[in-house]
Design an enzyme around this catalytic site. Sequence first.
Site, PDB file in Angstrom:
ATOM      1  N   SER A 122       0.834  -1.201   0.000  1.00 13.95           N
ATOM      2  CA  SER A 122       0.000   0.000   0.000  1.00 13.95           C
ATOM      3  C   SER A 122       0.877   1.263   0.000  1.00 13.95           C
ATOM      4  CB  SER A 122      -0.965  -0.048   1.187  1.00 13.95           C
ATOM      5  OG  SER A 122      -1.991   0.906   1.044  1.00 13.95           O
ATOM      6  N   ASP A 139     -10.024  -4.641  -4.394  1.00 17.91           N
ATOM      7  CA  ASP A 139      -9.440  -3.704  -3.432  1.00 17.91           C
ATOM      8  C   ASP A 139     -10.260  -2.409  -3.394  1.00 17.91           C
ATOM      9  OD1 ASP A 139      -7.838  -1.935  -1.951  1.00 17.91           O
ATOM     10  OD2 ASP A 139      -5.981  -2.780  -2.742  1.00 17.91           O
ATOM     11  N   HIS A 180      -8.013  -5.445   0.071  1.00 17.22           N
ATOM     12  CA  HIS A 180      -6.732  -4.795   0.380  1.00 17.22           C
ATOM     13  C   HIS A 180      -6.009  -5.663   1.394  1.00 17.22           C
ATOM     14  CE1 HIS A 180      -4.210  -1.288  -0.018  1.00 17.22           C
ATOM     15  NE2 HIS A 180      -4.181  -1.074   1.284  1.00 17.22           N
TER      16      HIS A 180
END
Length: 222
Positions: free
Chosen positions: A116, A170, A201
Site C-alpha cells: 500500500s 481492493d 486490500h
Amino acid sequence: MALETLEGTTGPHPVVSIIVLHGLGADGNDFVPVAQQLDLRPVGHVRYIFPHAPVRAVTLNGGARMRAWYDIASLELSQREDETGLRQSRLDVQALIDREVERGVAAERIVLMGFSQGCAMTLLTGLRAPQRLAGLVGLSGYLPLAAMTASERTAANSHTPIFMAHGRHDPIVQPALGTISRDALRALGHEVEWHDYPMEHAVCAEEISDLNRWLLKVLVPA
C-alpha cells in the site's frame, strides 16, 4: 538512523537483505508473519528489516495521528500528492539501503518491498536509488509522483526486476491504479511481473507463494 526498525535474520552473516515497508496506520510488525512464511534457504541467510514509518497527521482520517510514510488528502491517491512527505520518506528509506551496504550486503542482493503506502515508497525509492538493487516488490499500491519518474529514475535500476500484485476487489487502492502504474513502468522499459488475486486490500497465500518463487529467481546465490 531516522527510522526505528525491527530486524530478524535466518542465520549468522546474512548475505541478503529484504527491507519491508508497511501500509498506512500499521507498523513494522505488520509483515513479520509474511516474512516467516517465505523459504529462501537456497539464496543464503537473509536479514529482514521492518521499519516503522513516522507518526504524522493524516488528512484523509480527519487529521488523526498515525504511522504514515506521507499524508493522504483523499482516496484519489494520485491527486494532491504529498510531495514533501514522499521525498522525505524516500531519503529515510534510502538510508536503510545505504546501511545494509555498509553492513556488508551487496546492493544487488537487497530487495525493497512494500504494501500500500509502503508499495508507493518502494517504487519511489527503488527507482531513484543510486545502487543497483536485486528487485522491487510492490503489493496493493501504486506509482507515486508518476510524471516525474522518467526524469528522476537512475540508470542503475533501469533493469531491476519488479514484482507487483493487487487484489481485484481492493476498495482502498483501486485495482485500476495498480494496472495504470504497471503500464507506466512497462512503458518506461521496466520489467514488471504482475499478479492479481480475488481479494480486497490484503495479502493471500497464493501471492506469498508467487512472491517466494520470484525472490528465489532474483536473489541468485553469491
